[in-house]
Design a protein around this motif. Sequence first.
Motif, mmCIF file in Angstrom:
data_model
loop_
_atom_site.group_PDB
_atom_site.id
_atom_site.type_symbol
_atom_site.label_atom_id
_atom_site.label_comp_id
_atom_site.label_asym_id
_atom_site.label_seq_id
_atom_site.Cartn_x
_atom_site.Cartn_y
_atom_site.Cartn_z
ATOM 1 N N ALA A 280 1.245 -0.928 -0.218
ATOM 2 C CA ALA A 280 -0.173 -0.080 0.074
ATOM 3 C C ALA A 280 0.453 1.040 -0.331
ATOM 4 O O ALA A 280 1.486 1.216 0.483
ATOM 5 N N LYS A 281 0.205 2.146 -1.021
ATOM 6 C CA LYS A 281 1.907 3.661 -1.180
ATOM 7 C C LYS A 281 1.084 4.559 -1.265
ATOM 8 O O LYS A 281 -0.407 4.492 -2.209
ATOM 9 N N THR A 282 0.981 6.008 -0.044
ATOM 10 C CA THR A 282 0.379 7.018 -1.126
ATOM 11 C C THR A 282 1.684 8.373 -1.124
ATOM 12 O O THR A 282 1.344 8.858 -1.471
ATOM 13 N N GLY A 283 2.864 7.645 -0.466
ATOM 14 C CA GLY A 283 3.325 8.462 -1.046
ATOM 15 C C GLY A 283 4.866 7.870 -0.666
ATOM 16 O O GLY A 283 5.281 6.655 -0.012
ATOM 17 N N GLY A 284 5.838 8.454 0.103
ATOM 18 C CA GLY A 284 7.126 8.359 0.265
ATOM 19 C C GLY A 284 7.465 7.980 1.283
ATOM 20 O O GLY A 284 8.637 6.894 1.060
ATOM 21 N N LEU A 285 6.977 7.404 2.364
ATOM 22 C CA LEU A 285 7.001 6.453 3.236
ATOM 23 C C LEU A 285 6.737 5.222 3.146
ATOM 24 O O LEU A 285 7.947 4.331 4.255
ATOM 25 N N SER B 123 3.523 13.869 -8.457
ATOM 26 C CA SER B 123 3.473 14.516 -6.563
ATOM 27 C C SER B 123 1.731 14.422 -6.530
ATOM 28 O O SER B 123 0.729 14.520 -6.801
ATOM 29 N N ARG B 124 2.017 14.175 -5.148
ATOM 30 C CA ARG B 124 -0.009 15.051 -3.874
ATOM 31 C C ARG B 124 0.605 16.255 -4.916
ATOM 32 O O ARG B 124 1.222 17.095 -4.257
ATOM 33 N N LEU B 125 -1.471 16.019 -4.560
ATOM 34 C CA LEU B 125 -1.031 18.023 -4.864
ATOM 35 C C LEU B 125 -1.797 18.410 -3.801
ATOM 36 O O LEU B 125 -2.822 18.521 -3.142
ATOM 37 N N GLN C 73 2.680 21.773 0.164
ATOM 38 C CA GLN C 73 3.547 21.319 0.194
ATOM 39 C C GLN C 73 4.112 21.662 -0.861
ATOM 40 O O GLN C 73 5.468 22.096 -0.743
ATOM 41 N N LYS C 74 3.275 21.378 -2.358
ATOM 42 C CA LYS C 74 3.543 20.931 -3.153
ATOM 43 C C LYS C 74 4.920 21.438 -4.369
ATOM 44 O O LYS C 74 5.354 22.095 -5.533
ATOM 45 N N GLY C 75 3.822 23.190 -4.442
ATOM 46 C CA GLY C 75 4.661 24.397 -4.886
ATOM 47 C C GLY C 75 3.339 24.408 -6.176
ATOM 48 O O GLY C 75 4.140 24.833 -7.362
ATOM 49 N N ILE D 123 -4.879 13.606 -13.566
ATOM 50 C CA ILE D 123 -5.141 13.597 -12.530
ATOM 51 C C ILE D 123 -5.237 11.674 -11.661
ATOM 52 O O ILE D 123 -6.693 11.458 -12.345
ATOM 53 N N LYS D 124 -4.412 10.929 -11.359
ATOM 54 C CA LYS D 124 -4.727 10.024 -10.826
ATOM 55 C C LYS D 124 -3.707 9.091 -10.206
ATOM 56 O O LYS D 124 -2.303 9.887 -9.931
ATOM 57 N N TYR D 125 -3.160 8.521 -9.221
ATOM 58 C CA TYR D 125 -2.289 7.751 -9.076
ATOM 59 C C TYR D 125 -1.413 6.586 -9.976
ATOM 60 O O TYR D 125 -2.887 5.720 -10.327
ATOM 61 N N ILE E 60 7.236 7.862 -16.984
ATOM 62 C CA ILE E 60 7.808 9.986 -16.752
ATOM 63 C C ILE E 60 8.884 9.853 -15.956
ATOM 64 O O ILE E 60 9.671 10.768 -17.086
ATOM 65 N N TYR E 61 9.046 9.298 -14.962
ATOM 66 C CA TYR E 61 10.696 9.270 -14.864
ATOM 67 C C TYR E 61 12.117 9.142 -16.278
ATOM 68 O O TYR E 61 12.638 9.875 -16.178
ATOM 69 N N ALA E 62 11.739 8.292 -16.688
ATOM 70 C CA ALA E 62 12.006 8.060 -17.973
ATOM 71 C C ALA E 62 12.167 8.796 -19.185
ATOM 72 O O ALA E 62 12.869 9.113 -20.000
ATOM 73 N N GLY F 154 11.631 13.994 0.173
ATOM 74 C CA GLY F 154 12.155 14.107 -1.231
ATOM 75 C C GLY F 154 12.625 12.637 -2.169
ATOM 76 O O GLY F 154 14.015 12.761 -1.639
ATOM 77 N N LEU F 155 11.180 12.001 -2.442
ATOM 78 C CA LEU F 155 12.094 10.733 -2.757
ATOM 79 C C LEU F 155 12.796 10.779 -4.530
ATOM 80 O O LEU F 155 12.674 10.547 -5.115
ATOM 81 N N GLY F 156 11.218 11.980 -5.159
ATOM 82 C CA GLY F 156 11.595 12.547 -6.834
ATOM 83 C C GLY F 156 12.635 12.844 -7.220
ATOM 84 O O GLY F 156 13.037 12.065 -8.891
HETATM 85 P P1 ADP Z 1 5.592 12.545 -0.408
HETATM 86 O O1 ADP Z 1 6.383 11.719 0.450
HETATM 87 O O2 ADP Z 1 6.019 13.619 0.496
HETATM 88 O O3 ADP Z 1 4.411 11.967 -1.182
HETATM 89 P P2 ADP Z 1 8.119 11.925 -2.338
HETATM 90 O O4 ADP Z 1 8.666 12.665 -3.194
HETATM 91 O O5 ADP Z 1 9.004 11.788 -0.581
HETATM 92 O O6 ADP Z 1 6.707 12.975 -1.785
HETATM 93 O O7 ADP Z 1 7.659 10.384 -2.631
HETATM 94 C C1 ADP Z 1 6.437 9.917 -3.557
HETATM 95 C C2 ADP Z 1 6.441 8.778 -3.243
HETATM 96 O O8 ADP Z 1 5.111 8.962 -4.787
HETATM 97 C C3 ADP Z 1 6.831 8.533 -5.246
HETATM 98 O O9 ADP Z 1 8.403 7.537 -5.547
HETATM 99 C C4 ADP Z 1 6.741 9.247 -6.292
HETATM 100 O O10 ADP Z 1 6.862 8.268 -7.639
HETATM 101 C C5 ADP Z 1 5.387 8.997 -6.024
HETATM 102 N N1 ADP Z 1 3.783 9.510 -6.541
HETATM 103 C C6 ADP Z 1 3.284 10.519 -6.309
HETATM 104 N N2 ADP Z 1 2.148 10.872 -6.522
HETATM 105 C C7 ADP Z 1 2.437 9.676 -7.550
HETATM 106 C C8 ADP Z 1 1.367 9.446 -8.746
HETATM 107 N N3 ADP Z 1 0.268 10.098 -8.527
HETATM 108 N N4 ADP Z 1 1.473 7.929 -9.380
HETATM 109 C C9 ADP Z 1 2.070 7.176 -8.996
HETATM 110 N N5 ADP Z 1 3.555 7.948 -8.381
HETATM 111 C C10 ADP Z 1 3.148 8.815 -7.305
#
Ligand code: ADP
Length: 483
Positions: free
Chosen positions: A24-29, A303-305, A308-310, A357-359, A367-369, A384-386
Amino acid sequence: MEDSLRMKAKLKILMCSSEVVPFAKTGGLADVAGSLPLFLDKLGVDIRIVMPKYRCVKVTSDETIIRENIDPVGKNISNGVKAYFIKNDDFFNRDNLYNDQYGDYPDNLERFSFFCKEILKLIKEKNFIPDIIHCNDWQTALVPIYLKILYKDDPILRNIKTIFTIHNLAYQGIFAKEKLPKTGLSWDLFTIDGIEFYDKINLMKGALLFSDLITTVSPTYSRQIQTKEYGCGLDGVLSRRSKDLCGIINGIDYKEWNASIDPVIVKNYSIRKVNNKTINKLSLQNQTGLKENRNIPLFGIISRLTEQKGIDLLSDSIDQLCEMGLQIVILGTGEEKYHQILKNLAVKYPRQISINIKYDAEFAKKIYAGCDFFLMPSRFEPCGLGQLISLRYATIPIVRHTGGLADTVTEFNKKTFHGNGFVFYEYSSEDFITAVKRAIEVYSNKKLFKRLIKNAFECDFSWEKSANKYLELYGRMVKSHIG
Ligand code: ADP
């Protein structure tokens, strides 16, 4: 003699997190909680993970082994780490982890109090008595509080040390005081020296007071959070615990994020075959409906919108950015306000901006590539992991000088050829736009840009270094405990 005996007994750590990759994932944690343990395992630590069993967690038993991946399907390579799942369908069998379209789930305090209580029960049930419980963010903040208050005389639990990692101080777990009885704690604790915070319950504050050690995810952020500007009201508490607070930069899993073998991207590439990156760029332009042209600089945001994210800075700067002729692909979800702002930008600049607008983890990799540059104009950024992931894909980060961004990205110098990205300081459109201009200037000089790409490829933000720092810290805690 004593030391060598101690070396032989494996250090036992229980890592508690409300989200863990690959479950399960919503962000960098989630990235950190899913990858750091694999590296600690390799360093000889007996580490196990515990998280809630949400609906999205597809495991059949209450324990499973996470292995190191080389592909998203999960072919195993090394020993792996055991993960436990706390089950309660009323609390966790839901569509999302923390909220729905109406906001935070109203019973989050009950949900995560339950999680923390179950963690301590699990220790006894599984007879896995850790030397240290490593907690992460407010969802696990009650663990150190329970240990120090409710279990201080428990013969098994009382000797366990706790370490609490702040991944983002902006989320503290603040609840109405009327809910205190739901935690099982008494009103004695509801004081200024306890979990009271402006007449509300603040779980993170409690963890900062009751944990043996506190870490956060970058050295710069560890200093910033002790100031009024970045302390989110807890700078006083953090300053008082300054001696026990340490910033360790996050790593990323270099096997998971690897352009040369990534099965999701269109064409693999490496430092030797960097031209293949362009194939990913053309494909991304095609997929997002932007003009396919290798010479147009392509910028990405994933990014999470949230504030914080500017995103407001991006929106304020967009006219000038688009005047430069660049293209931007944005992938993110979050607050409705930012969804609307971004959708409006796409309507205004349909040929230059693609809004998604999605995860979507696979699309994120594309996109990274595929991009030339990666934008992180954050107001604040614990680590920040991005930017670390983008460097791994030789996509050049443009970041604001704050938190972990300041610790990992340095301005490219056209004379010395040092640096791996572009950095601006003030949270202002002017500074942001100027950094983008500097980036495009380097981009237009093929030789210089190639050098910059080489620098990005040569960065090393794998977990090796940082996992060793955690190990050192654990070692010190246990030693001071025994000694
Ligand atoms: P935060 O933990 O504040 O959300 P980080 O930069 O530490 O920000 O980590 C974000 C992580 O979540 C990265 O692995 C990034 O690729 C991923 N991520 C954020 N938003 C999305 C999204 N909409 N779809 C896929 N991956 C996402």
